[in-house]
Design a protein around this motif. Structure first.
Motif, mmCIF file in Angstrom:
data_model
loop_
_atom_site.group_PDB
_atom_site.id
_atom_site.type_symbol
_atom_site.label_atom_id
_atom_site.label_comp_id
_atom_site.label_asym_id
_atom_site.label_seq_id
_atom_site.Cartn_x
_atom_site.Cartn_y
_atom_site.Cartn_z
ATOM 1 N N TYR A 197 57.793 37.145 55.515
ATOM 2 C CA TYR A 197 58.785 38.258 56.033
ATOM 3 C C TYR A 197 58.587 38.266 57.840
ATOM 4 O O TYR A 197 59.650 38.233 58.320
ATOM 5 C CB TYR A 197 58.518 39.747 55.526
ATOM 6 N N PHE A 198 57.372 38.471 58.033
ATOM 7 C CA PHE A 198 57.224 38.214 59.459
ATOM 8 C C PHE A 198 57.459 36.952 60.195
ATOM 9 O O PHE A 198 58.006 37.117 61.483
ATOM 10 C CB PHE A 198 55.740 38.632 60.005
ATOM 11 N N LEU A 199 57.284 35.868 59.723
ATOM 12 C CA LEU A 199 57.660 34.743 60.293
ATOM 13 C C LEU A 199 59.159 34.462 60.656
ATOM 14 O O LEU A 199 59.719 34.100 61.301
ATOM 15 C CB LEU A 199 56.941 33.532 59.335
ATOM 16 N N LEU A 200 59.702 35.158 59.470
ATOM 17 C CA LEU A 200 61.307 34.824 59.415
ATOM 18 C C LEU A 200 62.046 35.899 60.718
ATOM 19 O O LEU A 200 63.162 35.608 60.908
ATOM 20 C CB LEU A 200 61.950 34.992 58.006
ATOM 21 N N LEU A 201 61.032 37.093 60.909
ATOM 22 C CA LEU A 201 61.709 38.037 61.701
ATOM 23 C C LEU A 201 61.830 37.102 63.067
ATOM 24 O O LEU A 201 62.550 37.805 63.912
ATOM 25 C CB LEU A 201 60.707 39.113 62.111
ATOM 26 N N LYS A 202 61.016 36.210 63.318
ATOM 27 C CA LYS A 202 61.369 35.376 64.710
ATOM 28 C C LYS A 202 62.318 34.304 64.708
ATOM 29 O O LYS A 202 62.649 33.837 65.590
ATOM 30 C CB LYS A 202 59.930 34.855 64.968
ATOM 31 N N ILE A 254 64.540 36.255 50.923
ATOM 32 C CA ILE A 254 63.768 35.031 50.892
ATOM 33 C C ILE A 254 62.376 35.580 50.669
ATOM 34 O O ILE A 254 61.737 34.955 49.871
ATOM 35 C CB ILE A 254 63.772 34.242 52.243
ATOM 36 N N SER A 255 61.788 36.661 51.384
ATOM 37 C CA SER A 255 60.456 37.017 51.312
ATOM 38 C C SER A 255 60.117 37.628 49.895
ATOM 39 O O SER A 255 59.089 37.468 49.436
ATOM 40 C CB SER A 255 59.967 37.839 52.456
ATOM 41 N N GLY A 256 61.110 38.456 49.523
ATOM 42 C CA GLY A 256 60.998 38.878 48.170
ATOM 43 C C GLY A 256 61.042 37.808 47.286
ATOM 44 O O GLY A 256 60.067 37.885 46.185
ATOM 45 N N SER A 257 61.725 36.761 47.358
ATOM 46 C CA SER A 257 61.679 35.823 46.221
ATOM 47 C C SER A 257 60.276 34.867 46.322
ATOM 48 O O SER A 257 59.862 34.309 45.212
ATOM 49 C CB SER A 257 62.851 34.695 46.490
ATOM 50 N N ILE A 258 59.644 34.806 47.640
ATOM 51 C CA ILE A 258 58.384 34.090 47.581
ATOM 52 C C ILE A 258 57.539 34.872 46.884
ATOM 53 O O ILE A 258 56.683 34.346 45.961
ATOM 54 C CB ILE A 258 57.919 34.250 49.318
#
Lengths: 207, 207, 207
Positions: C160-165, C176-180
């Motif tokens: 989640y945090f990586l994608l925030l960037k 995506i992060s939920g699916s992970i």
């Protein structure tokens, strides 16, 4: 000193002593005994105050700290004689949970929570000191397994809200709903009532 | 980096390692070990901050999170060698509880609580990480059963308040009351002292 | 009713049922079962809200109280049939922890905590109801000992945090992060993965 305060102190004394008795069974040292007596007497109200984000009473007003520690020391010294006052202790405890329930319900109302949550806060005030005591003593909390204890508080708290819709005075409401807790608890112990078992004989023998 | 901070970090490391050792005994997995290390190091202060409604330090300043996790990882890797540094660990732990006690007492004073509660908050800061560790590991907290541990913190905290009434400088008060905790703890371990047992031989053999 | 809310309710139902199953194994009475169902469903979020000093959702909005108690009552009544819906329950639970993780991470971000703490808050929201359930049932929390459960939440929160960037939209990041979380959890259960054991065979046989 008001009657209300005297009842509160008697209830707290009986909670403290119940903590001492549990700690003694676990062969705790004096420090452990005092902590268990304290969480039994003050734990339910502390959890409630954390949840509703209120000031924790005993941290500013030491009366109950002294009452709990005083009762614990006396209970340790006279622990072999506690059997003789068992009935008084039961009576104090019963009046104590009635009062704690009402205190919790009223704190919930004052903070604007819905009725269901207020009844839960009352029950928590009365019963969760014992839950924390049992967890610290590495036992499954006794009120989760048997005896009508929390149920008496839930019913008393519910009656409180039902009566609020009548024109009865506040004092009457407190007396009636408190009496409900006390009467249910006394009936339960006298007739050895517990919540209906949901387990079949087969289930109970499995384990 | 101030001496104060270095001591704080050393104490936190020893708490973290004590958590790792307990978790290893319970055959926990890496996630469980990290959580137990963390609550052992940070649990006492967290409980204190919840009770006094203060911000929880480690949630804003990550230094101690890194220290605890770093110490835990190193402790797991070198777990078979930990016996060799047992004495250093004991020393760090002892200095750690002295420091944690004073930190807790001072936070209580800053928030305006009465002396008795401040001493309790100091003792809680030093000792309740271990209590939460033991509960999560399904054990009766060790400090409730034996050893002079909390008692050293209570005495050190009390001396702190007595010295506040003298004209001693703040630094002196911290050093003296911290030393009281350390000395009592070292004497207790050296001479295997524990609180006087309140149980007769007969009571101990019952169970 | 939004998809988000439906998923949240399904997740809460599965947590509540997992609480009921644990309480039944301990032969708790109806009151105990309801309490265990409740802490399993609401305990993680409550602990999070206490730590970040936020209002506790279920105390003002009763939807989830009704969902938890309703699911618990149905689960007790149909407890012998729960085996048949085991797979649905697993799916709900898995989607539930994914959602709870994201809710926790987002609450942490909203309150301005650093990323590491936000991931911890997400993991806590998803996993600590089960931890409190196990403590109240006098067991070492299962997520400290085996199974990839918390780890899935930690990884999902980190992604989640990586994608925030990146420049991805918020909805995408959540999906995506939920699916992970969901994929890792399903892979772990399907292939019986657990965190690498840090114990040698000799250590495991000691105890």
């Amino acid at each position: 000193m008001s009657l209300f305060l005297i009842i509160d102190i008697l209830g707290t004394i009986s909670f403290s002593i119940s903590g001492v008795l549990t700690a003694l069974k676990k062969k705790m040292d004096p420090f452990g005994i005092l902590i268990i007596a304290f969480v039994t007497g003050a734990g339910g109200g502390t959890l409630r105050d954390l949840l509703i984000d209120a000031n924790i009473t005993w941290m500013r007003n030491l009366t109950f700290v002294y009452v709990i520690f005083g009762a614990a020391v006396v209970a340790v010294i006279f622990r072999k004689k506690l059997g003789y006052v068992r009935k008084s202790l039961f009576l104090f405890d019963t009046i104590g949970i009635a009062l704690y329930t009402i205190v919790g319900v009223e704190k919930g109302i004052a903070a604007g929570f819905p009725p269901l949550i207020c009844v839960a806060l009352g029950t928590m005030t009365a019963c969760f000191g014992g839950v924390i005591r049992d967890i610290l003593c590495n036992e499954i909390p006794v009120i989760f397994r048997k005896e009508i204890y929390a149920t008496a508080c839930i019913l008393g708290g519910t009656v409180y809200f039902l009566l609020l819709k009548t024109s009865l005075s506040k004092d009457f409401i407190v007396i009636i709903s408190g009496s409900i807790v006390i009467i249910i608890r006394i009936l339960a112990v006298t007739f050895k009532l517990s919540l209906p078992s949901i387990y079949s004989k087969k289930e109970m023998s499995e384990e």
